[in-house]
Motif scaffolding. Sequence first.
Motif, PDB file in Angstrom:
ATOM      1  N   GLU A 562     -11.351  23.646   0.672  1.00 43.27           N
ATOM      2  CA  GLU A 562     -12.121  24.820   0.243  1.00 43.27           C
ATOM      3  C   GLU A 562     -11.301  26.093   0.366  1.00 43.27           C
ATOM      4  O   GLU A 562     -11.478  27.023  -0.416  1.00 43.27           O
ATOM      5  N   TYR A 565      -9.197  26.059  -2.798  1.00 45.08           N
ATOM      6  CA  TYR A 565     -10.057  26.402  -3.945  1.00 45.08           C
ATOM      7  C   TYR A 565     -10.317  27.908  -3.993  1.00 45.08           C
ATOM      8  O   TYR A 565     -10.238  28.547  -5.061  1.00 45.08           O
ATOM      9  N   ILE A 570     -11.837  29.280  -7.259  1.00 46.96           N
ATOM     10  CA  ILE A 570     -12.673  28.163  -7.708  1.00 46.96           C
ATOM     11  C   ILE A 570     -13.807  27.958  -6.718  1.00 46.96           C
ATOM     12  O   ILE A 570     -13.579  27.783  -5.514  1.00 46.96           O
ATOM     13  N   ARG A 571     -15.026  28.034  -7.210  1.00 45.87           N
ATOM     14  CA  ARG A 571     -16.200  27.794  -6.369  1.00 45.87           C
ATOM     15  C   ARG A 571     -16.498  26.300  -6.369  1.00 45.87           C
ATOM     16  O   ARG A 571     -17.177  25.780  -7.244  1.00 45.87           O
ATOM     17  N   GLN A 572     -15.929  25.615  -5.413  1.00 41.63           N
ATOM     18  CA  GLN A 572     -16.017  24.161  -5.392  1.00 41.63           C
ATOM     19  C   GLN A 572     -16.031  23.696  -3.929  1.00 41.63           C
ATOM     20  O   GLN A 572     -15.273  24.197  -3.104  1.00 41.63           O
ATOM     21  N   LYS A 573     -16.907  22.750  -3.611  1.00 42.16           N
ATOM     22  CA  LYS A 573     -16.936  22.174  -2.258  1.00 42.16           C
ATOM     23  C   LYS A 573     -15.790  21.192  -2.089  1.00 42.16           C
ATOM     24  O   LYS A 573     -15.413  20.505  -3.031  1.00 42.16           O
ATOM     25  N   HIS A 578     -12.240  13.396  -3.733  1.00 41.20           N
ATOM     26  CA  HIS A 578     -11.711  14.051  -4.938  1.00 41.20           C
ATOM     27  C   HIS A 578     -10.186  14.098  -4.942  1.00 41.20           C
ATOM     28  O   HIS A 578      -9.578  14.220  -6.005  1.00 41.20           O
TER      29      HIS A 578
END
Length: 606
Positions: A562, A565, A570-573, A578
């Motif tokens: 995070e 990101y 980037i708004r990503q968990k 992944h």
Amino acid sequence: MVETIKVPANVNFLNEWAGFELPRGIVNKGITGCGATTLAIEDEHKSIICSPRINLIKNKCQQHKGTLAVYGDVRNGDIEDYLRNSPKPKLLATYDSVPRLNGLIKDKPNWRVVVDEYQYLLIDSGFKSETEIALLETLRDYSYVTYISATPIADKYMRQMDWFKDLPYTVLEWSNVEQRFVKRVQSKNPINNAIEIVRNYQKGIYPFVLIDGEKIESKECVIFLNSVTNIINIVRQTGLQSDEANIIVAFSEENNLLVKKLGRDFGIGRIQLKGEPHKKFTFCTSTAFAGCDFYSTCASTFVISDNKKAYTSIDIATELAQIAGRQRLECNPFRNTTTFIYNVDVGENKDDSYKSALEKKLQDSNEYAQLKNSLTGKNREFAIKEIQTCQKLNKYSEHYVCYNEATYCFFVNNMAYLNECFSYDVQKENYLDGITVRKQLEDSGFNVNGNEVHSDYEEQLECIIKKESFADRMKRYCEYRKQKETSMFVLVDEVMERQCEDLKLYYDSLGYERIKALGYKELNLKNEMMNRRETYHLYKEFRAIFPVGTRMLTDMIKQKMEEVYAKYGIRQKGVASHLEKRFGIRIKPVKIPLADGSRKSGYEFV
């Protein structure tokens, strides 16, 4: 009775054939551009060569010294001077000038007459049949008249015309005919296709061929339409300037005013002679091109037939066949391919009902003519003026009755009736569906399958003609690129790349299968490209943070992911799985011992 004459194999033009003379009667010359009128101009006889178009008269006169063009602006005195001073006069006259000319010729038995492109006697009868009738009646004064065409009037119409019933019919049979190709394109709106052609040429996107390794581009185009208004609209919508567009239409006050609306520098043009410079765009109507010669070194030919309006239909058997033979220079590699763009929306009139309406109109006209002939005195004078005004304004749309000033009688103009039958056949029989169009083309001597030399050029034309959605164009491009991997003859992708540079970028970056999986859609492809660029940078960051052989708790992996990101906005968990699914960083679940002796879930990077 039909007589067939075989042309010797070594003869390419009739004026090369020693001892041959044009026969009396109807001559189907078989092909366009075979030198029939040239033969008439160069032979030993006093001759009148009649033409349906002023452009053709001027075009031929400029090519042959010693001839005299006769049309509306030429004075009788000039004609008489020419006749006195020329031992072998050759008069090139428009159809409507022949009756006037006839009055100046005293030794008629010594003259021969050639009626060039005589199919226009019928084609033009919808708006000037009086002219055609006057010509045919005048020609009864001459014993040796030849009616020539490569696309003669259909027999079913000829048999109904008194002037042709007993004439000999000769067909010239050629053994070395150069094959002509037609690319047919069915369209809902052919005028929009014409606009698309112009816009591509404006951007410098030209179709091309490779000849002996040399790339030859078609940097000029000739577009044939049967509506002056459509030409004006195309020029206006594409913003063409006067130095780019040559507009060749019939000379009339109405047409001149229409063309002048485009700007003060615009005017009705003419066909360039051999060696003269050509403009990039030439627009022509059928009233201008018949029998004329074009000498472009690189022009492609497009024919637009918009059947939503009867008068804009192009007749395949006559007009299209004429157009296909107009480009004369052998050095033009595009001269034998014609692109025919048409629609099949020809209205909802049923065959029987329409033809019945024409028969009823003919019957009513016969009765009306009898009624008018029964009038006397002032009533007859009023009727004459009424009929003349009516036909001048309405062009036989109401009835076929007109007045003959020579016989002082009202009569039914059968030519106008036959013209309406012919026009109906052009629309209905030629354009019922794509199969009918194909058959008409094949019957008119065209090759509609293309060949190996022209196939790629024709594919390029399709890209230039059609305005496609991005997905359709991307799909087409991918198919061409796949073909190119196995064939060196696929060149159309180069044209498409000039239309849209991103096509090549997407294909080179993503490949055929991935583009196909994304549905060829531009937004999907853009997102994929964006994701791939981000993925590359993220992969480098993650590989540095999660080196091979190290172990890390799941919560710590999530936190570090995070942080990366966030660095890239980037708004990503963070999700450990992944790393393998999206970035190719292989992981193996493990239990990691903690300081208090317990074990907690985590991953090893392998």
